[in-house]
Structures are given as C-alpha cells and as structure tokens.
Motif scaffolding. Structure first.
Motif, PDB file in Angstrom:
ATOM      1  N   THR A 132       0.818  -1.198   0.000  1.00 43.19           N
ATOM      2  CA  THR A 132       0.000   0.000   0.000  1.00 43.19           C
ATOM      3  C   THR A 132       0.859   1.258   0.000  1.00 43.19           C
ATOM      4  O   THR A 132       0.508   2.244  -0.651  1.00 43.19           O
ATOM      5  CB  THR A 132      -0.955   0.017   1.203  1.00 43.19           C
ATOM      6  OG1 THR A 132      -0.201  -0.152   2.405  1.00 43.19           O
ATOM      7  CG2 THR A 132      -1.970  -1.114   1.103  1.00 43.19           C
ATOM      8  N   ARG A 133       2.007   1.244   0.707  1.00 48.23           N
ATOM      9  CA  ARG A 133       2.885   2.409   0.649  1.00 48.23           C
ATOM     10  C   ARG A 133       3.409   2.604  -0.761  1.00 48.23           C
ATOM     11  O   ARG A 133       3.493   3.707  -1.277  1.00 48.23           O
ATOM     12  CB  ARG A 133       4.047   2.242   1.639  1.00 48.23           C
ATOM     13  CG  ARG A 133       3.661   2.464   3.082  1.00 48.23           C
ATOM     14  CD  ARG A 133       4.906   2.765   3.910  1.00 48.23           C
ATOM     15  NE  ARG A 133       5.895   1.716   3.783  1.00 48.23           N
ATOM     16  CZ  ARG A 133       5.912   0.616   4.507  1.00 48.23           C
ATOM     17  NH1 ARG A 133       4.970   0.407   5.397  1.00 48.23           N
ATOM     18  NH2 ARG A 133       6.865  -0.287   4.361  1.00 48.23           N
ATOM     19  N   VAL A 150      -1.200   5.309  -7.854  1.00 46.41           N
ATOM     20  CA  VAL A 150      -1.819   4.211  -8.577  1.00 46.41           C
ATOM     21  C   VAL A 150      -3.336   4.324  -8.533  1.00 46.41           C
ATOM     22  O   VAL A 150      -3.927   4.570  -7.480  1.00 46.41           O
ATOM     23  CB  VAL A 150      -1.383   2.855  -7.983  1.00 46.41           C
ATOM     24  CG1 VAL A 150      -2.127   1.705  -8.652  1.00 46.41           C
ATOM     25  CG2 VAL A 150       0.118   2.667  -8.148  1.00 46.41           C
ATOM     26  N   LEU A 151      -3.960   4.126  -9.685  1.00 50.94           N
ATOM     27  CA  LEU A 151      -5.407   3.974  -9.772  1.00 50.94           C
ATOM     28  C   LEU A 151      -5.704   2.488  -9.929  1.00 50.94           C
ATOM     29  O   LEU A 151      -5.228   1.846 -10.863  1.00 50.94           O
ATOM     30  CB  LEU A 151      -5.963   4.741 -10.973  1.00 50.94           C
ATOM     31  CG  LEU A 151      -7.442   4.503 -11.299  1.00 50.94           C
ATOM     32  CD1 LEU A 151      -8.342   5.070 -10.202  1.00 50.94           C
ATOM     33  CD2 LEU A 151      -7.809   5.091 -12.653  1.00 50.94           C
ATOM     34  N   HIS A 152      -6.487   1.943  -9.008  1.00 48.57           N
ATOM     35  CA  HIS A 152      -6.924   0.556  -9.095  1.00 48.57           C
ATOM     36  C   HIS A 152      -8.316   0.535  -9.716  1.00 48.57           C
ATOM     37  O   HIS A 152      -9.230   1.209  -9.235  1.00 48.57           O
ATOM     38  CB  HIS A 152      -6.972  -0.088  -7.708  1.00 48.57           C
ATOM     39  CG  HIS A 152      -5.643  -0.178  -7.035  1.00 48.57           C
ATOM     40  ND1 HIS A 152      -4.727  -1.149  -7.332  1.00 48.57           N
ATOM     41  CD2 HIS A 152      -5.079   0.603  -6.071  1.00 48.57           C
ATOM     42  CE1 HIS A 152      -3.648  -0.987  -6.585  1.00 48.57           C
ATOM     43  NE2 HIS A 152      -3.829   0.074  -5.823  1.00 48.57           N
ATOM     44  N   GLU A 161     -14.754  -3.267  -2.451  1.00 50.29           N
ATOM     45  CA  GLU A 161     -14.788  -3.329  -0.992  1.00 50.29           C
ATOM     46  C   GLU A 161     -13.725  -4.274  -0.456  1.00 50.29           C
ATOM     47  O   GLU A 161     -13.102  -4.006   0.573  1.00 50.29           O
ATOM     48  CB  GLU A 161     -16.180  -3.761  -0.525  1.00 50.29           C
ATOM     49  CG  GLU A 161     -17.237  -2.676  -0.665  1.00 50.29           C
ATOM     50  CD  GLU A 161     -16.827  -1.384   0.035  1.00 50.29           C
ATOM     51  OE1 GLU A 161     -16.446  -1.442   1.228  1.00 50.29           O
ATOM     52  OE2 GLU A 161     -16.866  -0.320  -0.606  1.00 50.29           O
ATOM     53  N   VAL A 162     -13.512  -5.412  -1.128  1.00 53.06           N
ATOM     54  CA  VAL A 162     -12.458  -6.331  -0.699  1.00 53.06           C
ATOM     55  C   VAL A 162     -11.092  -5.662  -0.840  1.00 53.06           C
ATOM     56  O   VAL A 162     -10.222  -5.808   0.032  1.00 53.06           O
ATOM     57  CB  VAL A 162     -12.508  -7.636  -1.515  1.00 53.06           C
ATOM     58  CG1 VAL A 162     -11.354  -8.561  -1.122  1.00 53.06           C
ATOM     59  CG2 VAL A 162     -13.837  -8.350  -1.307  1.00 53.06           C
ATOM     60  N   MET A 163     -10.897  -4.900  -1.899  1.00 49.78           N
ATOM     61  CA  MET A 163      -9.630  -4.213  -2.097  1.00 49.78           C
ATOM     62  C   MET A 163      -9.380  -3.192  -0.992  1.00 49.78           C
ATOM     63  O   MET A 163      -8.256  -3.051  -0.498  1.00 49.78           O
ATOM     64  CB  MET A 163      -9.628  -3.547  -3.477  1.00 49.78           C
ATOM     65  CG  MET A 163      -9.597  -4.562  -4.622  1.00 49.78           C
ATOM     66  SD  MET A 163      -9.976  -3.844  -6.241  1.00 49.78           S
ATOM     67  CE  MET A 163      -8.511  -2.857  -6.502  1.00 49.78           C
ATOM     68  N   LEU A 201      -5.471  -1.684   0.092  1.00 51.52           N
ATOM     69  CA  LEU A 201      -5.046  -0.972  -1.113  1.00 51.52           C
ATOM     70  C   LEU A 201      -5.550   0.464  -1.052  1.00 51.52           C
ATOM     71  O   LEU A 201      -6.691   0.715  -0.653  1.00 51.52           O
ATOM     72  CB  LEU A 201      -5.580  -1.668  -2.363  1.00 51.52           C
ATOM     73  CG  LEU A 201      -5.022  -3.073  -2.624  1.00 51.52           C
ATOM     74  CD1 LEU A 201      -5.692  -3.698  -3.826  1.00 51.52           C
ATOM     75  CD2 LEU A 201      -3.513  -3.031  -2.821  1.00 51.52           C
ATOM     76  N   THR A 202      -4.721   1.374  -1.476  1.00 49.52           N
ATOM     77  CA  THR A 202      -5.042   2.784  -1.315  1.00 49.52           C
ATOM     78  C   THR A 202      -5.974   3.281  -2.398  1.00 49.52           C
ATOM     79  O   THR A 202      -5.983   2.795  -3.527  1.00 49.52           O
ATOM     80  CB  THR A 202      -3.754   3.631  -1.350  1.00 49.52           C
ATOM     81  OG1 THR A 202      -3.037   3.342  -2.545  1.00 49.52           O
ATOM     82  CG2 THR A 202      -2.882   3.321  -0.150  1.00 49.52           C
ATOM     83  N   GLU A 203      -6.779   4.261  -2.044  1.00 48.68           N
ATOM     84  CA  GLU A 203      -7.591   4.968  -3.034  1.00 48.68           C
ATOM     85  C   GLU A 203      -6.656   5.765  -3.961  1.00 48.68           C
ATOM     86  O   GLU A 203      -5.547   6.109  -3.563  1.00 48.68           O
ATOM     87  CB  GLU A 203      -8.562   5.917  -2.335  1.00 48.68           C
ATOM     88  CG  GLU A 203      -9.574   5.238  -1.428  1.00 48.68           C
ATOM     89  CD  GLU A 203     -10.702   4.538  -2.209  1.00 48.68           C
ATOM     90  OE1 GLU A 203     -10.703   4.599  -3.462  1.00 48.68           O
ATOM     91  OE2 GLU A 203     -11.554   3.922  -1.565  1.00 48.68           O
TER      92      GLU A 203
END
Length: 386
Positions: A57-58, A65-67, A76-78, A83-85
């Motif tokens: 996440t860091r 990063v855009l997921h 929601e699981v992410m 994992l960061t927004e």
C-alpha cells in the motif's frame, strides 16, 4: 536466499510493476518488512501478510496508482485489503444491449445509460455515474493504472473498453498492469474477486503482469471487433494468443455463442435456460442457478438472466410460461415451465428466430427479424452469415 514466500511474492510483484531484476527489487523491499509504529492490519488479513500489505500500500500510494476493478464488491475487498484509493469500480454489463462503435465516448455513455436505466432508473443519474467513471480514468492518465479483473466475458469486455480508452488517451503500456484471475486455489467454481478474503486478494498480485505494446494493440482490436457493425472480427480475437490478455480469446469465443444458433435460433444462454427448465428447475431463481452452474466462467447476473426468461415468455409464440406478475413478489420465486413451442425448439423441431423474430444487440451488431444476418454454427464453432 530468503525462504519467506510472502516476501518473494512481493519481490515478483515489484518486478512486474517496475521491470527491475530480482536482486534490485529485493534490495528495494528488504527494509520494508518491519512493522511501523501505529500500523494496524487491514480487516481479514492474516498476520503473516501484514508486512506485505503495508509495503504494497505504501508503494501504491507513492506511485500514484489507480486501481480499477469490475464492481463494488471487489472494490470493498480491495479496501479491506489495505489498497489505497483511488479505487474505481467499472459498472457496465457490456454483453447486454447496444455498444455501437463509431461514437464519441460521451455518445456511447448516453447510449449505455439509456439501456441500463430501462424503465426503472433515471437515465440522467446513470449517465452521471458513467461520466464520473470515465473522468476518473482520464484524470489518471499520467499515473499508474492496475486493472483487477476476472476471466469471464463480463470482465474481459470491461478490460478491453478500459484499455481502448487508455490507448486513445496516450497512456504508455508500461504505466498499466493487469491482475487477471481465472481461478483461485481451493475454490472449485471461482465466482470472482468479490468472494475472496482480503489476504487472498493480495496474493493475486504475485501474478500481476505489466501491459505490453502487443497486448495494448490486441485490446484495441478486440474493442473495435466487439463494437463493429459486422462480427467478422470476433473470430480473429478468439484465435489470438497473449500472455497478458490470456483470457480474452475464450471470452470472445463465448461471446460468439450469444448469436442465434443455426440449429434452433437460440443463443447459448437461451438454450441453457430452456434446458434448466426441462431438467426440473421450477422457479426463475432455480433456472439462474443452473445456468450459472453450466458456465465454465459465470458471467451472467441474475437480472440479465431474468430478463432473458421474461423475453422468452413474452415472445409471439412463447417458449416459457411464467406464473404471476411483478406484484407477486421477487422474480426469482416465480414459477417457470416450458410451453409446447419451447419443447419443439429445444428438440430442434422449430427455430426460435423464425417463430418469434430477433431484436437484440450483441456489442455493435443489431440482430433483427426472422432471418438474422448472422448465426452461430455449433459444429464449425464460428459465426456465419444467416
């Protein structure tokens, strides 16, 4: 060398993202395994994966990063996995309704919004969601994009739409990577990212692949073939081979089977619906469960399945009889039975398209009339002019 499997997975994931050799990626991550003061594990993550989660996440945050994933459940699981927004759910059932090519992005959003809204939603509200979604993707064209998707038709169509937009925005392939899940250890009939625990979802990053220029070009070609007014290009995508877009050929092969068959005028989904009823499924919900079970990679949601059931029941010569009306409770509980015409079509004694006509879009192809322009030949496993 370390025997820590979690650390090795992080090293491989970094290699996929950065192109570094193993030694360089290992050195960069070697000092990131110790817990930092105040860190708390994400919900559902086992202790042995906590350090891995923090490092991931860091790294995501510093790399902007855009997921992007296939819907709200996976998103929601992410989030639970740490994992960061920004995390962007991609909401559209592209295998249902019109997806014509030759339109601007704004024009296509309007077409899709009108279809998705149907009779129960406000098209303007749906359009606003699509506008915001595409704007979020466009705003991130200068950063990294990680696509989290599954192997089924629903997801693969979303993947090629997203990659086509990124390609037209000038995003270089090295800025994009793909986590593509077709199966998961211990799950016999893998249903999707949304059913995974947070720790399990993170393990998928060991298989994250950087996009190549060849895969980018294939995705653009696939989107053009899907949205084109002539389905002739689908076969080339179904025959393609890509180590990055490895599930795309199978998905496009399944897409072709949604055309009326030469034998009975039914799409594969329609035939499976009739077969489910013939096999004893007595309610719409039971039919959906059986149709889903028969799919190697389930892609059809219950709403789409119920729409198909309703269409077969409302045909000029109905193939199904459905009891009750919309005031009688959930559609899943409504009783379903084959009609005489349904039995005739299922037995090959009659042709659904000739009996009832067709009015259905498959991507950019609008199939109409009692003699649709294209049919799927089950023996040759390819589309042929009707």
């Amino acid at each position: 060398m370390t025997r820590d499997a979690a650390f090795k997975r992080r090293v491989r994931a970094r290699m996929a993202r950065t192109g570094e050799r193993y030694a360089a990626a290992r050195a960069q991550l070697a000092d990131r395994t110790a817990p930092e003061p105040g860190d708390e594990p994400a919900a559902g993550i086992a202790p042995e994966t906590r350090a891995e989660t923090r490092a991931e996440t860091r790294d995501d945050h510093t790399r902007d990063v855009l997921h992007v994933t296939n819907g709200d459940c996976a998103a929601e699981v992410m989030r639970a996995a740490g994992l960061t927004e920004p995390i962007l759910p991609w909401r559209d059932v592209l295998h249902d309704g019109p997806v014509p090519g030759g339109l601007t992005d704004a024009e296509l959003r309007a077409v899709r919004a009108d279809f998705i809204a149907g009779e129960g939603l406000d098209p303007a509200s749906v359009r606003a969601d699509f506008d915001a979604r595409d704007a979020a993707l466009a705003a991130h064209r200068g950063g990294r994009v990680v696509l989290w998707f599954e192997a089924d038709l629903y997801d693969q169509l979303q993947v090629v739409q997203i990659l086509d937009q990124l390609h037209r925005a000038g995003v270089p392939p090295e800025s994009v990577s793909l986590v593509s899940a077709g199966e998961f250890p211990g799950i016999a009939h893998f249903g999707g990212l949304g059913e995974l625990a947070a720790a399990d979802l993170l393990r998928l990053r060991a298989d994250e692949l950087p996009l190549t220029a060849e895969a980018f070009d294939l995705a653009v070609a696939a989107w053009a073939a899907f949205t084109g007014p002539d389905p002739g290009g689908l076969a080339e995508i179904a025959r393609s081979a890509s180590p990055v877009l490895r599930h795309l050929p199978e998905a496009f092969g399944r897409l072709a089977q949604e055309y009326p068959a030469r034998s009975d005028g039914l799409s594969l989904t329609e035939r499976r619906i009739l077969l489910a009823v013939d096999g004893g499924a007595g309610t719409a919900g039971a039919v959906f469960a059986e149709v889903r079970r028969r799919e190697r990679r389930p892609f059809l949601g219950d709403t789409s399945c119920f729409d198909r059931i309703a269409e077969l029941a409302a045909a000029r010569q109905p193939l199904l009889a459905v009891d009750g009306d919309t005031a009688d409770g959930p559609y899943a509980e409504r009783r379903v039975a084959l009609t005489t015409a349904g039995r005739d079509v299922l037995a090959g004694r009659a042709d659904h398209a000739e009996l009832n006509g067709v009015d259905r879009w498959v991507g950019g192809v609008h199939l109409t009339g009692t003699h649709p322009a294209w049919r799927y030949d089950e023996r040759l496993e390819r589309l042929l002019p009707g």
